[in-house]
Write a protein that holds these residues in place. Structure first.
Motif, mmCIF file in Angstrom:
data_model
loop_
_atom_site.group_PDB
_atom_site.id
_atom_site.type_symbol
_atom_site.label_atom_id
_atom_site.label_comp_id
_atom_site.label_asym_id
_atom_site.label_seq_id
_atom_site.Cartn_x
_atom_site.Cartn_y
_atom_site.Cartn_z
ATOM 1 N N VAL A 6 0.868 -1.174 0.000
ATOM 2 C CA VAL A 6 0.000 0.000 0.000
ATOM 3 C C VAL A 6 0.905 1.224 0.000
ATOM 4 C CG1 VAL A 6 -1.825 1.242 1.223
ATOM 5 C CG2 VAL A 6 -1.736 -1.276 1.310
ATOM 6 N N VAL A 7 0.688 2.091 -0.974
ATOM 7 C CA VAL A 7 1.522 3.284 -1.139
ATOM 8 C C VAL A 7 0.618 4.505 -1.079
ATOM 9 C CG1 VAL A 7 3.166 4.472 -2.644
ATOM 10 C CG2 VAL A 7 3.035 1.960 -2.681
ATOM 11 N N ASP A 8 0.946 5.461 -0.230
ATOM 12 C CA ASP A 8 0.266 6.755 -0.300
ATOM 13 C C ASP A 8 1.336 7.833 -0.420
ATOM 14 O OD1 ASP A 8 0.880 7.901 2.364
ATOM 15 O OD2 ASP A 8 -0.514 6.411 3.137
ATOM 16 N N VAL A 56 -2.024 3.790 -4.017
ATOM 17 C CA VAL A 56 -1.794 2.619 -4.851
ATOM 18 C C VAL A 56 -1.849 1.390 -3.952
ATOM 19 C CG1 VAL A 56 -0.114 1.413 -6.307
ATOM 20 C CG2 VAL A 56 -0.308 3.903 -6.446
ATOM 21 N N VAL A 57 -2.511 0.329 -4.422
ATOM 22 C CA VAL A 57 -2.511 -0.960 -3.738
ATOM 23 C C VAL A 57 -2.104 -2.002 -4.762
ATOM 24 C CG1 VAL A 57 -3.855 -2.677 -2.459
ATOM 25 C CG2 VAL A 57 -4.375 -0.226 -2.192
ATOM 26 N N ILE A 58 -1.069 -2.783 -4.428
ATOM 27 C CA ILE A 58 -0.564 -3.825 -5.319
ATOM 28 C C ILE A 58 -0.710 -5.161 -4.605
ATOM 29 C CG2 ILE A 58 1.405 -4.637 -6.670
ATOM 30 C CD1 ILE A 58 2.568 -1.725 -6.245
ATOM 31 N N ARG A 89 4.288 7.146 2.281
ATOM 32 C CA ARG A 89 4.539 5.874 2.953
ATOM 33 C C ARG A 89 4.382 4.710 1.992
ATOM 34 N NH1 ARG A 89 0.653 7.918 7.502
ATOM 35 N NH2 ARG A 89 -0.625 8.008 5.656
ATOM 36 N N ILE A 90 5.124 3.642 2.293
ATOM 37 C CA ILE A 90 4.950 2.362 1.629
ATOM 38 C C ILE A 90 4.808 1.328 2.745
ATOM 39 C CG2 ILE A 90 5.999 0.609 0.147
ATOM 40 C CD1 ILE A 90 7.526 2.841 -1.250
ATOM 41 N N LEU A 91 3.721 0.589 2.689
ATOM 42 C CA LEU A 91 3.443 -0.414 3.705
ATOM 43 C C LEU A 91 3.309 -1.780 3.049
ATOM 44 C CD1 LEU A 91 0.530 1.592 5.324
ATOM 45 C CD2 LEU A 91 2.880 1.548 6.127
ATOM 46 N N ARG A 92 3.790 -2.814 3.730
ATOM 47 C CA ARG A 92 3.556 -4.188 3.263
ATOM 48 C C ARG A 92 2.660 -4.851 4.278
ATOM 49 N NH1 ARG A 92 4.006 -8.751 5.430
ATOM 50 N NH2 ARG A 92 6.229 -8.975 5.720
ATOM 51 N N VAL A 93 1.527 -5.370 3.816
ATOM 52 C CA VAL A 93 0.584 -6.007 4.720
ATOM 53 C C VAL A 93 0.203 -7.389 4.199
ATOM 54 C CG1 VAL A 93 -0.350 -3.836 5.610
ATOM 55 C CG2 VAL A 93 -1.408 -4.903 3.616
ATOM 56 N N GLU A 94 -0.225 -8.245 5.112
ATOM 57 C CA GLU A 94 -0.714 -9.571 4.745
ATOM 58 C C GLU A 94 -2.211 -9.515 4.547
ATOM 59 O OE1 GLU A 94 0.418 -12.611 7.508
ATOM 60 O OE2 GLU A 94 2.503 -11.890 7.586
ATOM 61 N N GLY A 95 -2.680 -10.272 3.541
ATOM 62 C CA GLY A 95 -4.108 -10.387 3.326
ATOM 63 C C GLY A 95 -4.724 -11.292 4.386
ATOM 64 N N CYS A 96 -6.038 -11.323 4.452
ATOM 65 C CA CYS A 96 -6.687 -12.144 5.469
ATOM 66 C C CYS A 96 -7.261 -13.438 4.887
ATOM 67 C CB CYS A 96 -7.769 -11.350 6.200
ATOM 68 S SG CYS A 96 -8.927 -10.516 5.153
#
Length: 97
Positions: A6-8, A56-58, A89-96
């Motif tokens: 996730v990028v903002d 942006v969401v990749i 910011r650039i965030l890396r997150v796990e899906g559920c």
């Protein structure tokens, strides 16, 4: 489990940012990623002084693929271009799922 980036961002240098935008899809594709949200202007639901211009969401097939993308990106000249042309910011997150 899917991995997401996730990028903002707010853009400081449009020319530099456009170079980044033209080159990053190749690296995303190498790691099985695809854009879920690309360059969207956020609709403000709750006020904040920290609202990004673009979001942006990749999606990647796995957290490991997302991490691999992050690692390759950090070793390329794209990291410098991104840092120079944007703030955010650039965030890396796990899906559920």
């Amino acid at each position: 489990m899917h991995g997401y980036i996730v990028v903002d961002v707010n853009i400081k240098d449009m020319e530099g940012f456009m170079e980044y935008v033209s080159r990053i899809p190749e690296i995303i594709g190498k790691h099985g990623g695809r854009f879920i949200v690309k360059g969207a202007e956020p609709n403000v639901v709750r006020e904040s002084s920290n609202i990004p211009q673009y979001l942006v969401v990749i999606e990647f097939p796995s957290v490991e693929a997302a991490d691999s993308f992050i690692e390759e990106r950090s070793k390329s000249d794209l990291i410098e271009i991104f840092n120079r042309s944007t703030e955010g910011r650039i965030l890396r997150v796990e899906g559920c799922i």
